[in-house]
Design a protein around this motif. Structure first.
Motif, PDB file in Angstrom:
ATOM      1  N   ALA A  11      46.942  37.613 144.961  1.00  0.00           N
ATOM      2  CA  ALA A  11      47.687  36.637 144.169  1.00  0.00           C
ATOM      3  C   ALA A  11      47.180  36.677 142.732  1.00  0.00           C
ATOM      4  CB  ALA A  11      47.527  35.230 144.742  1.00  0.00           C
ATOM      5  N   LYS A  12      48.058  36.301 141.793  1.00  0.00           N
ATOM      6  CA  LYS A  12      47.666  36.215 140.384  1.00  0.00           C
ATOM      7  C   LYS A  12      47.763  34.752 139.958  1.00  0.00           C
ATOM      8  CE  LYS A  12      48.336  38.336 135.872  1.00  0.00           C
ATOM      9  NZ  LYS A  12      49.052  39.334 135.074  1.00  0.00           N
ATOM     10  N   VAL A  13      46.738  34.277 139.249  1.00  0.00           N
ATOM     11  CA  VAL A  13      46.685  32.884 138.807  1.00  0.00           C
ATOM     12  C   VAL A  13      46.776  32.845 137.280  1.00  0.00           C
ATOM     13  CG1 VAL A  13      45.356  30.741 138.921  1.00  0.00           C
ATOM     14  CG2 VAL A  13      45.162  32.413 140.771  1.00  0.00           C
ATOM     15  N   HIS A  14      47.626  31.969 136.753  1.00  0.00           N
ATOM     16  CA  HIS A  14      47.753  31.743 135.303  1.00  0.00           C
ATOM     17  C   HIS A  14      47.354  30.302 134.997  1.00  0.00           C
ATOM     18  CE1 HIS A  14      50.240  35.298 134.230  1.00  0.00           C
ATOM     19  NE2 HIS A  14      50.638  35.201 135.486  1.00  0.00           N
ATOM     20  N   TRP A  15      46.803  30.079 133.819  1.00  0.00           N
ATOM     21  CA  TRP A  15      46.530  28.711 133.377  1.00  0.00           C
ATOM     22  C   TRP A  15      46.611  28.645 131.862  1.00  0.00           C
ATOM     23  CZ3 TRP A  15      43.011  31.974 135.671  1.00  0.00           C
ATOM     24  CH2 TRP A  15      41.985  32.476 134.845  1.00  0.00           C
ATOM     25  N   ASP A  16      46.795  27.429 131.342  1.00  0.00           N
ATOM     26  CA  ASP A  16      46.763  27.228 129.890  1.00  0.00           C
ATOM     27  C   ASP A  16      45.323  27.042 129.456  1.00  0.00           C
ATOM     28  OD1 ASP A  16      49.463  27.375 129.817  1.00  0.00           O
ATOM     29  OD2 ASP A  16      49.823  25.218 129.584  1.00  0.00           O
ATOM     30  N   PRO A  17      44.914  27.656 128.345  1.00  0.00           N
ATOM     31  CA  PRO A  17      43.539  27.459 127.880  1.00  0.00           C
ATOM     32  C   PRO A  17      43.326  26.002 127.470  1.00  0.00           C
ATOM     33  CG  PRO A  17      44.852  28.588 126.211  1.00  0.00           C
ATOM     34  CD  PRO A  17      45.716  28.491 127.419  1.00  0.00           C
ATOM     35  N   VAL A  18      42.089  25.537 127.598  1.00  0.00           N
ATOM     36  CA  VAL A  18      41.796  24.171 127.131  1.00  0.00           C
ATOM     37  C   VAL A  18      41.618  24.227 125.607  1.00  0.00           C
ATOM     38  CG1 VAL A  18      40.694  23.531 129.304  1.00  0.00           C
ATOM     39  CG2 VAL A  18      39.291  24.423 127.453  1.00  0.00           C
ATOM     40  N   PRO A  19      41.929  23.146 124.893  1.00  0.00           N
ATOM     41  CA  PRO A  19      41.660  23.127 123.439  1.00  0.00           C
ATOM     42  C   PRO A  19      40.173  23.357 123.189  1.00  0.00           C
ATOM     43  CG  PRO A  19      42.985  21.238 124.128  1.00  0.00           C
ATOM     44  CD  PRO A  19      42.524  21.901 125.377  1.00  0.00           C
ATOM     45  N   LYS A  68      40.095  34.222 128.777  1.00  0.00           N
ATOM     46  CA  LYS A  68      41.182  34.696 129.644  1.00  0.00           C
ATOM     47  C   LYS A  68      42.082  33.535 130.056  1.00  0.00           C
ATOM     48  CE  LYS A  68      40.325  39.037 131.646  1.00  0.00           C
ATOM     49  NZ  LYS A  68      39.016  39.402 132.121  1.00  0.00           N
ATOM     50  N   THR A  69      43.354  33.827 130.305  1.00  0.00           N
ATOM     51  CA  THR A  69      44.260  32.793 130.804  1.00  0.00           C
ATOM     52  C   THR A  69      44.928  33.212 132.117  1.00  0.00           C
ATOM     53  OG1 THR A  69      46.061  33.688 129.477  1.00  0.00           O
ATOM     54  CG2 THR A  69      44.765  31.911 128.495  1.00  0.00           C
ATOM     55  N   SER A  70      44.411  34.270 132.738  1.00  0.00           N
ATOM     56  CA  SER A  70      44.921  34.659 134.057  1.00  0.00           C
ATOM     57  C   SER A  70      43.851  35.465 134.772  1.00  0.00           C
ATOM     58  CB  SER A  70      46.204  35.494 133.936  1.00  0.00           C
ATOM     59  OG  SER A  70      45.914  36.750 133.354  1.00  0.00           O
ATOM     60  N   GLY A  71      43.986  35.546 136.083  1.00  0.00           N
ATOM     61  CA  GLY A  71      43.046  36.336 136.878  1.00  0.00           C
ATOM     62  C   GLY A  71      43.643  36.656 138.235  1.00  0.00           C
ATOM     63  N   MET A  72      43.141  37.720 138.850  1.00  0.00           N
ATOM     64  CA  MET A  72      43.633  38.144 140.170  1.00  0.00           C
ATOM     65  C   MET A  72      42.704  37.643 141.265  1.00  0.00           C
ATOM     66  SD  MET A  72      46.275  39.850 139.317  1.00  0.00           S
ATOM     67  CE  MET A  72      46.920  41.219 140.204  1.00  0.00           C
ATOM     68  N   LEU A  73      43.299  37.225 142.385  1.00  0.00           N
ATOM     69  CA  LEU A  73      42.536  36.861 143.592  1.00  0.00           C
ATOM     70  C   LEU A  73      42.794  37.937 144.645  1.00  0.00           C
ATOM     71  CD1 LEU A  73      43.213  33.042 144.136  1.00  0.00           C
ATOM     72  CD2 LEU A  73      41.383  34.117 142.859  1.00  0.00           C
ATOM     73  N   PRO A  74      41.855  38.870 144.829  1.00  0.00           N
ATOM     74  CA  PRO A  74      42.058  39.918 145.842  1.00  0.00           C
ATOM     75  C   PRO A  74      41.472  39.484 147.189  1.00  0.00           C
ATOM     76  CG  PRO A  74      40.127  40.419 144.532  1.00  0.00           C
ATOM     77  CD  PRO A  74      40.638  39.077 144.041  1.00  0.00           C
ATOM     78  N   GLY A  75      41.746  40.267 148.212  1.00  0.00           N
ATOM     79  CA  GLY A  75      41.085  40.072 149.509  1.00  0.00           C
ATOM     80  C   GLY A  75      41.502  38.819 150.255  1.00  0.00           C
ATOM     81  N   LEU A  76      42.715  38.322 150.000  1.00  0.00           N
ATOM     82  CA  LEU A  76      43.197  37.157 150.736  1.00  0.00           C
ATOM     83  C   LEU A  76      43.619  37.576 152.150  1.00  0.00           C
ATOM     84  CD1 LEU A  76      45.439  35.664 147.892  1.00  0.00           C
ATOM     85  CD2 LEU A  76      43.117  34.961 148.507  1.00  0.00           C
ATOM     86  N   GLU A  77      43.674  36.610 153.056  1.00  0.00           N
ATOM     87  CA  GLU A  77      44.127  36.922 154.411  1.00  0.00           C
ATOM     88  C   GLU A  77      45.631  36.700 154.510  1.00  0.00           C
ATOM     89  OE1 GLU A  77      41.909  35.345 157.693  1.00  0.00           O
ATOM     90  OE2 GLU A  77      40.053  35.368 156.540  1.00  0.00           O
ATOM     91  N   PRO A  78      46.348  37.645 155.138  1.00  0.00           N
ATOM     92  CA  PRO A  78      47.797  37.467 155.275  1.00  0.00           C
ATOM     93  C   PRO A  78      48.144  36.230 156.094  1.00  0.00           C
ATOM     94  CG  PRO A  78      47.144  39.727 155.793  1.00  0.00           C
ATOM     95  CD  PRO A  78      45.893  38.918 155.687  1.00  0.00           C
ATOM     96  N   TYR A  79      49.329  35.709 155.860  1.00  0.00           N
ATOM     97  CA  TYR A  79      49.911  34.621 156.647  1.00  0.00           C
ATOM     98  C   TYR A  79      48.953  33.435 156.743  1.00  0.00           C
ATOM     99  CZ  TYR A  79      53.366  32.818 159.931  1.00  0.00           C
ATOM    100  OH  TYR A  79      54.352  32.074 160.533  1.00  0.00           O
ATOM    101  N   SER A  80      48.480  33.005 155.570  1.00  0.00           N
ATOM    102  CA  SER A  80      47.522  31.898 155.508  1.00  0.00           C
ATOM    103  C   SER A  80      47.900  30.956 154.376  1.00  0.00           C
ATOM    104  CB  SER A  80      46.098  32.425 155.267  1.00  0.00           C
ATOM    105  OG  SER A  80      45.682  33.225 156.352  1.00  0.00           O
TER     106      SER A  80
END
Length: 206
Positions: free
Chosen positions: A19-27, A66-78
């Motif tokens: 999954a890829k996660v995005h967020w807005d930077p804090v001021p 950074k304002t995004s990052g990848m989450l690798p190694g997740l378990e399917p169907y969870s």
């Protein structure tokens, strides 16, 4: 420590393990120090194919602004939850509100075992265990088998689809005193998992 949490956290599920996660930077003025990066806390809430629950939080750190990052190694169907925090030299700021996301089905692991018993002149009994990691809803098992002659040549391959709720099968109309090779795997709607193989021999005479 930083005063505010990153806002507008979005999760984009790419496949059953990523999954890829995005967020807005804090001021920057709310960081109250040197911005070191962002941390994503994430944990599995439950597997959708079994009820065993164990919550183990994992943390990924992304350096700098950074304002995004990848989450690798997740378990399917969870089902997962995550939040994001900003980090300075003193520590972490507050967590963003938890975001829930689900990973889609994957292919299952191989069946946990395949046992072949009760040989007769023309039949063998097969028993098996479901995959340790179904990674989805099992749709069926696929059994393929073929005879092996004395010079180790393989005969014609027969394929049988077995309902997912079965755990044994009696194969009839086999040739007597013949060695057979079996290939066995499970399937979800995504596809076939890895197979296990076994060999067994029908008996020569009663």
């Amino acid at each position: 420590v930083p005063m505010v949490a990153p806002g507008n956290v979005q999760v984009h599920v790419i496949n059953s393990t990523l999954a890829k996660v995005h967020w807005d930077p804090v001021p920057l003025k709310t960081v109250r120090g040197h911005l070191q990066g962002y941390k994503i806390y994430y944990w599995k809430v439950q597997s959708l194919s079994r009820s065993r629950r164990h919550v183990e939080k994992k943390i990924l750190t992304f350096r700098g602004n950074k304002t995004s990052g990848m989450l690798p190694g997740l378990e399917p169907y969870s089902s997962y939850k995550l939040n994001v925090r900003v980090v300075n030299g003193k520590g972490e700021g507050p967590a963003s509100p938890d975001k829930v996301f689900k990973t889609p089905e994957g292919v299952p692991s191989s069946p946990s075992f395949l046992k072949i018993t009760n040989p007769t002149l023309d039949s063998l009994t097969l028993e098996w265990g479901s995959p340790t990691h179904p990674n989805g809803l099992l749709t069926s098992y696929i059994l393929k088998f073929q005879p092996i002659n004395n010079t180790h040549e393989l005969g014609p391959l027969v394929e049988i689809r077995i309902p997912a709720n079965e755990s044994s099968l009696i194969l009839k109309n086999l040739n007597y005193s013949t060695r057979y090779k079996f290939y066995f795997n499970a399937q979800t709607s995504v596809g076939s998992g890895s197979q296990i193989t076994e060999e067994a021999v029908t008996i020569m005479d009663e």
